[in-house]
Design a protein around this motif. Structure first.
Motif, PDB file in Angstrom:
ATOM      1  N   LEU A  53       2.079   3.634 -15.999  1.00  0.00           N
ATOM      2  CA  LEU A  53       2.307   4.308 -14.724  1.00  0.00           C
ATOM      3  C   LEU A  53       1.627   3.577 -13.571  1.00  0.00           C
ATOM      4  CD1 LEU A  53       3.468   6.714 -13.199  1.00  0.00           C
ATOM      5  CD2 LEU A  53       1.379   7.988 -13.750  1.00  0.00           C
ATOM      6  N   ILE A  54       0.392   3.151 -13.771  1.00  0.00           N
ATOM      7  CA  ILE A  54      -0.332   2.453 -12.706  1.00  0.00           C
ATOM      8  C   ILE A  54       0.316   1.102 -12.407  1.00  0.00           C
ATOM      9  CG2 ILE A  54      -2.522   1.351 -12.129  1.00  0.00           C
ATOM     10  CD1 ILE A  54      -3.926   3.607 -13.613  1.00  0.00           C
ATOM     11  N   THR A  55       0.708   0.373 -13.448  1.00  0.00           N
ATOM     12  CA  THR A  55       1.333  -0.935 -13.232  1.00  0.00           C
ATOM     13  C   THR A  55       2.662  -0.812 -12.500  1.00  0.00           C
ATOM     14  OG1 THR A  55       0.288  -1.748 -15.269  1.00  0.00           O
ATOM     15  CG2 THR A  55       2.119  -3.034 -14.372  1.00  0.00           C
ATOM     16  N   VAL A  56       3.492   0.136 -12.909  1.00  0.00           N
ATOM     17  CA  VAL A  56       4.793   0.315 -12.251  1.00  0.00           C
ATOM     18  C   VAL A  56       4.609   0.775 -10.810  1.00  0.00           C
ATOM     19  CG1 VAL A  56       6.914   1.687 -12.285  1.00  0.00           C
ATOM     20  CG2 VAL A  56       6.009   0.749 -14.415  1.00  0.00           C
ATOM     21  N   THR A  57       3.686   1.718 -10.592  1.00  0.00           N
ATOM     22  CA  THR A  57       3.472   2.219  -9.235  1.00  0.00           C
ATOM     23  C   THR A  57       2.955   1.123  -8.314  1.00  0.00           C
ATOM     24  OG1 THR A  57       2.966   4.409 -10.130  1.00  0.00           O
ATOM     25  CG2 THR A  57       2.289   3.969  -7.875  1.00  0.00           C
ATOM     26  N   GLU A  58       1.995   0.351  -8.773  1.00  0.00           N
ATOM     27  CA  GLU A  58       1.461  -0.724  -7.942  1.00  0.00           C
ATOM     28  C   GLU A  58       2.513  -1.793  -7.668  1.00  0.00           C
ATOM     29  OE1 GLU A  58      -1.397  -0.894  -6.371  1.00  0.00           O
ATOM     30  OE2 GLU A  58      -1.887   1.100  -7.112  1.00  0.00           O
ATOM     31  N   THR A  59       3.368  -2.061  -8.630  1.00  0.00           N
ATOM     32  CA  THR A  59       4.429  -3.038  -8.408  1.00  0.00           C
ATOM     33  C   THR A  59       5.408  -2.563  -7.349  1.00  0.00           C
ATOM     34  OG1 THR A  59       4.246  -3.761 -10.721  1.00  0.00           O
ATOM     35  CG2 THR A  59       6.246  -4.370  -9.524  1.00  0.00           C
ATOM     36  N   VAL A  60       5.795  -1.291  -7.417  1.00  0.00           N
ATOM     37  CA  VAL A  60       6.723  -0.742  -6.426  1.00  0.00           C
ATOM     38  C   VAL A  60       6.098  -0.742  -5.041  1.00  0.00           C
ATOM     39  CG1 VAL A  60       7.959   1.340  -5.741  1.00  0.00           C
ATOM     40  CG2 VAL A  60       7.967   0.633  -8.127  1.00  0.00           C
ATOM     41  N   LEU A  61       4.827  -0.316  -4.948  1.00  0.00           N
ATOM     42  CA  LEU A  61       4.157  -0.299  -3.658  1.00  0.00           C
ATOM     43  C   LEU A  61       4.007  -1.699  -3.079  1.00  0.00           C
ATOM     44  CD1 LEU A  61       1.357   2.365  -4.283  1.00  0.00           C
ATOM     45  CD2 LEU A  61       3.575   2.677  -3.189  1.00  0.00           C
ATOM     46  N   PHE A  62       3.739  -2.667  -3.941  1.00  0.00           N
ATOM     47  CA  PHE A  62       3.612  -4.044  -3.462  1.00  0.00           C
ATOM     48  C   PHE A  62       4.947  -4.575  -2.952  1.00  0.00           C
ATOM     49  CE2 PHE A  62       3.873  -8.615  -4.303  1.00  0.00           C
ATOM     50  CZ  PHE A  62       2.838  -9.072  -3.499  1.00  0.00           C
ATOM     51  N   LEU A  63       6.026  -4.258  -3.648  1.00  0.00           N
ATOM     52  CA  LEU A  63       7.348  -4.721  -3.205  1.00  0.00           C
ATOM     53  C   LEU A  63       7.729  -4.069  -1.881  1.00  0.00           C
ATOM     54  CD1 LEU A  63       9.321  -4.763  -6.580  1.00  0.00           C
ATOM     55  CD2 LEU A  63       8.382  -6.710  -5.325  1.00  0.00           C
ATOM     56  N   VAL A  64       7.375  -2.793  -1.707  1.00  0.00           N
ATOM     57  CA  VAL A  64       7.650  -2.129  -0.439  1.00  0.00           C
ATOM     58  C   VAL A  64       6.865  -2.775   0.688  1.00  0.00           C
ATOM     59  CG1 VAL A  64       7.396   0.044   0.823  1.00  0.00           C
ATOM     60  CG2 VAL A  64       8.283   0.054  -1.504  1.00  0.00           C
ATOM     61  N   GLN A  65       5.611  -3.096   0.438  1.00  0.00           N
ATOM     62  CA  GLN A  65       4.796  -3.764   1.445  1.00  0.00           C
ATOM     63  C   GLN A  65       5.300  -5.175   1.706  1.00  0.00           C
ATOM     64  OE1 GLN A  65       0.807  -4.694   0.341  1.00  0.00           O
ATOM     65  NE2 GLN A  65       0.036  -4.674   2.428  1.00  0.00           N
ATOM     66  N   TYR A  66       5.773  -5.848   0.688  1.00  0.00           N
ATOM     67  CA  TYR A  66       6.258  -7.220   0.840  1.00  0.00           C
ATOM     68  C   TYR A  66       7.478  -7.276   1.752  1.00  0.00           C
ATOM     69  CZ  TYR A  66       7.787 -11.915  -0.461  1.00  0.00           C
ATOM     70  OH  TYR A  66       8.166 -13.223  -0.432  1.00  0.00           O
ATOM     71  N   THR A  67       8.315  -6.272   1.706  1.00  0.00           N
ATOM     72  CA  THR A  67       9.513  -6.253   2.535  1.00  0.00           C
ATOM     73  C   THR A  67       9.257  -5.723   3.942  1.00  0.00           C
ATOM     74  OG1 THR A  67      10.063  -4.061   1.651  1.00  0.00           O
ATOM     75  CG2 THR A  67      11.015  -5.976   0.547  1.00  0.00           C
ATOM     76  N   SER A  68       8.052  -5.261   4.231  1.00  0.00           N
ATOM     77  CA  SER A  68       7.733  -4.724   5.553  1.00  0.00           C
ATOM     78  C   SER A  68       7.022  -5.775   6.392  1.00  0.00           C
ATOM     79  CB  SER A  68       6.864  -3.471   5.424  1.00  0.00           C
ATOM     80  OG  SER A  68       5.605  -3.809   4.866  1.00  0.00           O
ATOM     81  N   LYS A  69       6.862  -5.463   7.673  1.00  0.00           N
ATOM     82  CA  LYS A  69       6.190  -6.380   8.581  1.00  0.00           C
ATOM     83  C   LYS A  69       4.687  -6.412   8.371  1.00  0.00           C
ATOM     84  CE  LYS A  69       9.700  -5.636  12.155  1.00  0.00           C
ATOM     85  NZ  LYS A  69       9.936  -5.180  13.540  1.00  0.00           N
TER      86      LYS A  69
END
Length: 331
Positions: free
Chosen positions: A68-84
């Motif tokens: 759960l922690i690995t998947v959540t951190e990956t999703v949050l990182f991808l969201v941040q990566y696509t933002s300014k």
């Protein structure tokens, strides 16, 4: 500080290993009364025959939070990566002056490190309590198989305190002397509370207002069902399960409060510090809300203009009615 924390982590793991896999610490031999009905419940077999066997519990306690922690951190990182915000994000030194760690790797190891430390701590507290108290399981006399005639148990109030009173299997007897507090209850509630607090603190999306409480309550409910199963199978007393819940919940809460009060971005403190980090998803939503605020300002100005026009119309209508009434009065 990083190396010091690694030493603490290694010492915690070693202490848990000595409690679990060796006989370094001897269990206190607690006596019993003859024909005590509190310890004559049926023995349903080894722990592997339980509805929640130890391999399943340990796999869930170790594997589910990691996943759960690995998947959540990956999703949050991808969201941040696509933002300014990703281009303006502040880099944090996690391994000294030699190199930088990817934010995804840093945060993932940070949360997993805190969780692992707390998990081994719960195990140490539980094993220490079981060794010191030597509390008897509800099925103790069933596996102990004492010879009441040889022990002189003509009276039920006779207290038997010597270890040689039992003639049953020694492994079952030893396991029956280690029930307080309940390890399964402590580990399950610790994992549930940690995951619930992790999801609540890191995921700040608007659409998760209902999903987060449902997930948290579901995890806590599974932990309580684990404790109830221990009582239903006569493997632990109610007091054992409650004590396990208290230990697991207290350690999870302590780690949360310690992380809330600790400094935020310090070099070398990423392993055993929970902390309150602003979620990448929260940053992304905040940047989007800035644009929404501008649109809301334009909409509010338009609404104010329409209200002024409507009020002017009402004033004109009232003025016209006064003139009409005056003319009718002159006629």
């Amino acid at each position: 500080m990083l190396y010091f924390q690694l030493v603490i982590m290694a010492g915690t793991v070693m202490l848990a290993y000595y409690f679990e896999c060796t006989d370094t610490f001897s269990v206190h031999v607690q006596g019993f009364f003859c024909y005590d009905t509190s310890y004559t419940k049926p023995y349903l077999g080894p722990e592997d025959r339980s509805a929640v066997p130890p391999p399943l519990l340990y796999a869930l306690v170790a594997g589910l939070p990691t996943l759960l922690i690995t998947v959540t951190e990956t999703v949050l990182f991808l969201v941040q990566y696509t933002s300014k915000e990703f281009d303006r994000s502040e880099k944090t030194v996690a391994t000294g002056d030699c190199c930088y760690l990817n934010p995804l790797v840093r945060r993932t190891f940070r949360f997993l490190g805190v969780y692992s430390f707390g998990l081994f701590t719960v195990d140490i507290f539980v094993n220490a309590g079981q060794v010191v108290t030597g509390n008897l399981a509800p099925y103790f006399l069933t596996v102990c198989k004492p010879n009441y005639t040889a022990l002189g148990c003509q009276q039920a109030l006779r207290y038997i305190s010597h270890q040689e009173a039992c003639s049953g299997n020694q492994e079952d007897i030893l396991r029956a002397r280690k029930t307080f507090p309940c390890k399964e209850a402590a580990l399950s509630l610790y994992a549930a509370l940690y995951l619930a607090m992790y999801v609540t603190l890191t995921v700040q999306a608007k659409g998760s207002r209902l999903a987060k409480p449902v997930l948290s309550l579901g995890l806590v409910c599974l932990a309580f069902l684990t404790g109830l199963n221990r009582v239903a199978e006569y493997r632990n007393h109610w007091g054992d399960v409650i004590a396990g819940f208290i230990i697991g919940g207290a350690i999870a809460t302590f780690l949360l409060l310690l992380g809330e009060e600790s400094p935020e971005h310090q070099p070398g403190s990423a392993l055993l510090t929970l902390g309150r980090m602003e979620s990448p998803l929260e940053k992304y939503i905040a940047s989007q809300e800035t644009d929404d605020d501008d649109d809301e300002d334009e909409e509010s100005c338009y609404i104010k203009e329409r209200l002024l026009v409507f009020l002017n119309w009402l004033q004109g209508l009232h003025w016209f009615q006064r003139i009409s009434n005056r003319r009718w009065s002159e006629l």
